[in-house]
Design a protein around this motif. Structure first.
Motif, PDB file in Angstrom:
ATOM      1  N   UNK A 304       0.800  -1.219   0.000  1.00  0.00           N
ATOM      2  CA  UNK A 304       0.000   0.000   0.000  1.00  0.00           C
ATOM      3  C   UNK A 304       0.827   1.259   0.000  1.00  0.00           C
ATOM      4  N   UNK A 305       2.067   1.140   0.449  1.00  0.00           N
ATOM      5  CA  UNK A 305       2.964   2.303   0.446  1.00  0.00           C
ATOM      6  C   UNK A 305       4.296   2.001  -0.220  1.00  0.00           C
ATOM      7  N   UNK A 306       4.699   0.730  -0.230  1.00  0.00           N
ATOM      8  CA  UNK A 306       6.003   0.382  -0.794  1.00  0.00           C
ATOM      9  C   UNK A 306       5.967  -1.020  -1.384  1.00  0.00           C
ATOM     10  N   UNK A 307       6.830  -1.243  -2.398  1.00  0.00           N
ATOM     11  CA  UNK A 307       7.049  -2.592  -2.900  1.00  0.00           C
ATOM     12  C   UNK A 307       7.909  -3.346  -1.883  1.00  0.00           C
ATOM     13  N   UNK A 308       7.829  -4.670  -1.947  1.00  0.00           N
ATOM     14  CA  UNK A 308       8.458  -5.505  -0.926  1.00  0.00           C
ATOM     15  C   UNK A 308       9.497  -6.436  -1.528  1.00  0.00           C
ATOM     16  N   UNK A 309      10.525  -6.731  -0.747  1.00  0.00           N
ATOM     17  CA  UNK A 309      11.576  -7.672  -1.162  1.00  0.00           C
ATOM     18  C   UNK A 309      11.671  -8.820  -0.161  1.00  0.00           C
ATOM     19  N   UNK A 310      10.558  -9.123   0.470  1.00  0.00           N
ATOM     20  CA  UNK A 310      10.514 -10.170   1.490  1.00  0.00           C
ATOM     21  C   UNK A 310       9.552 -11.264   1.063  1.00  0.00           C
ATOM     22  N   UNK A 311       9.642 -12.383   1.753  1.00  0.00           N
ATOM     23  CA  UNK A 311       8.756 -13.502   1.480  1.00  0.00           C
ATOM     24  C   UNK A 311       8.952 -14.602   2.491  1.00  0.00           C
ATOM     25  N   UNK A 312       8.287 -15.727   2.266  1.00  0.00           N
ATOM     26  CA  UNK A 312       8.392 -16.855   3.195  1.00  0.00           C
ATOM     27  C   UNK A 312       7.926 -18.126   2.517  1.00  0.00           C
ATOM     28  N   UNK A 313       8.366 -19.262   3.076  1.00  0.00           N
ATOM     29  CA  UNK A 313       7.915 -20.577   2.655  1.00  0.00           C
ATOM     30  C   UNK A 313       6.854 -21.055   3.638  1.00  0.00           C
ATOM     31  N   UNK A 314       5.775 -21.601   3.095  1.00  0.00           N
ATOM     32  CA  UNK A 314       4.704 -22.112   3.947  1.00  0.00           C
ATOM     33  C   UNK A 314       4.596 -23.616   3.783  1.00  0.00           C
ATOM     34  N   UNK A 315       4.639 -24.326   4.929  1.00  0.00           N
ATOM     35  CA  UNK A 315       4.491 -25.779   4.982  1.00  0.00           C
ATOM     36  C   UNK A 315       3.059 -26.081   5.413  1.00  0.00           C
ATOM     37  N   UNK A 316       2.193 -26.535   4.483  1.00  0.00           N
ATOM     38  CA  UNK A 316       0.789 -26.758   4.863  1.00  0.00           C
ATOM     39  C   UNK A 316       0.588 -27.955   5.779  1.00  0.00           C
ATOM     40  N   UNK A 317       1.505 -28.903   5.773  1.00  0.00           N
ATOM     41  CA  UNK A 317       1.369 -30.066   6.649  1.00  0.00           C
ATOM     42  C   UNK A 317       1.580 -29.669   8.102  1.00  0.00           C
ATOM     43  N   UNK A 318       2.644 -28.877   8.357  1.00  0.00           N
ATOM     44  CA  UNK A 318       2.947 -28.433   9.715  1.00  0.00           C
ATOM     45  C   UNK A 318       2.375 -27.063  10.043  1.00  0.00           C
TER      46      UNK A 318
END
Length: 390
Positions: A304-318
């Motif tokens: 909404x104010x800035x572009x992002x250079x972050x992220x994450x991995x999501x494990x749906x099992x855990x």
């Protein structure tokens, strides 16, 4: 507009420019589909206004282009393209002052175009979704443009198109989801799951499962469903659909709210399970997500104010998140592409608010980033297409 393109090999971390001989002319907003052995490019614009009625077939094994025949080719803008039934099927979005519902199918085996039947075809809605089941293209939803948004008509209809027989089958079953656009659609191998989106009055937390074999809709459960949204990602894991992120308009505060939440939907049990907020990426929309076979990787976007250079991995099992590293990560962006190679995620292109960008590879095993090389790479850009050949 840009030309040429390039092939990127993550195993050797090298770019190879695509051959120029017989390549299509420079363009933007074109379509690209993968046939199983070729990339098919069609249409687009040379400058945002002029409509191009040409294309090409690129064979990455031989690094060769073949022009696509223009005989009987379509000549209007705003196409969606899917690979179905051994053909590239394209269907036109509604454009003001142009007739709705125009399509064509291209057969690379004969380098020939054929029209798409208009019998039982859905109306030419804008911002609809298309899905290939392998044999058929299924189109659903969207809106017709009549001046301001309050004059738009939102569609709760669609159709199944069989390119082999050139026939449309209307989706006439009851219990269809409410008309909308900016929704998601994923193919499970048996049913299409439609969810989310808006008609600019409601941000829908509803959806439906459509079985093309039975021509039957079944509503998705409201129990535990995530808050309605647009500009989110939705992907199929092989057993569940994961939706995450996105945005909605809050009438009370009259602001756009970005979301850092999501949920897993099981179409067999018709149940929702929220994704854990612990360790989740910050709220965002217009991000990208890929499925690795065991994890969802979310990266980039706009808060909404800035572009992002972050992220994450999501494990749906855990039901757990692991941050992607910021060291070595590509610069903040939106409107980028993301593809999964089988071992790495390739981020390429995008826009940071002032300049266009190139890319990087993310290796989830080593949790590390590597810049894509610049030698032989295509010029920086955003709003482009990117597909994985295998």
């Amino acid at each position: 507009s840009s030309n040429p393109g390039a092939r990127y090999d993550p195993a050797t971390d090298t770019w190879t420019p695509l051959a120029n001989l017989d390549a299509p002319s420079p363009r933007l907003n074109h379509t690209a589909v993968w046939s199983g052995n070729e990339m098919l490019i069609w249409g687009g614009s040379s400058n945002g206004n002029d409509i191009l009625t040409s294309g090409g077939r690129y064979n990455p094994t031989n690094d060769t282009w073949l022009p696509i025949s223009t005989a009987n080719a379509p000549s209007v803008a705003g196409y969606r393209a899917e690979w179905a039934g051994g053909r590239m099927v394209i269907w036109k979005e509604t454009v003001p002052n142009q007739p709705p519902g125009i399509g064509a199918r291209y057969n690379p085996a004969t380098d020939s175009w054929a029209s798409v039947s208009m019998v039982n075809a859905p109306s030419g809605f804008h911002e609809f979704t298309t899905i290939s089941t392998g044999d058929q293209m299924i189109l659903w939803g969207g809106h017709l443009i009549f001046g301001p948004f309050d004059a738009h008509i939102y569609s709760d209809s669609g159709g199944r198109y069989d390119p082999a027989t050139d026939t449309w089958t209307p989706m006439t079953a009851p219990l269809t989801p409410t008309g909308r656009y900016a929704h998601s659609a994923v193919w499970t191998g048996n049913v299409i799951v439609v969810w989310g989106g808006t008609d600019l009055e409601t941000y829908f937390d509803t959806g439906g499962r459509y079985d093309p074999a039975l021509d039957a809709w079944t509503p998705t459960s409201l129990s535990g469903a995530p808050i309605g949204r647009t500009s989110f990602t939705a992907l199929w894991t092989g057993s569940k659909m994961i939706v995450w992120g996105g945005s909605y308009y809050d009438d009370g505060t009259q602001t756009i709210v970005r979301l850092g939440s999501g949920s897993r939907y099981d179409p067999l049990s018709d149940t929702w399970s929220p994704t854990s907020p612990a360790g989740a990426p910050s709220p965002r929309s217009s991000h990208r997500a890929v499925w690795t076979g065991s994890r969802m990787i979310v990266w980039g976007g706009f808060d909404g104010s800035a572009r992002l250079s972050t992220g994450a991995l999501y494990d749906p099992v855990n039901d757990s998140w692991t941050d992607t590293p910021t060291t070595g990560a590509p610069s903040a962006r939106s409107s980028h592409s993301a593809v999964w190679t089988g071992s790495r995620m390739i981020i390429w292109g995008g826009y940071d608010g002032s300049v266009q960008l190139t890319g990087a590879l993310y290796d989830p095993v080593n949790n590390s980033w590597t810049n894509t090389p610049t030698t032989g790479a295509p010029s920086a850009r955003y709003g482009h297409s990117a597909i994985w050949t295998g």
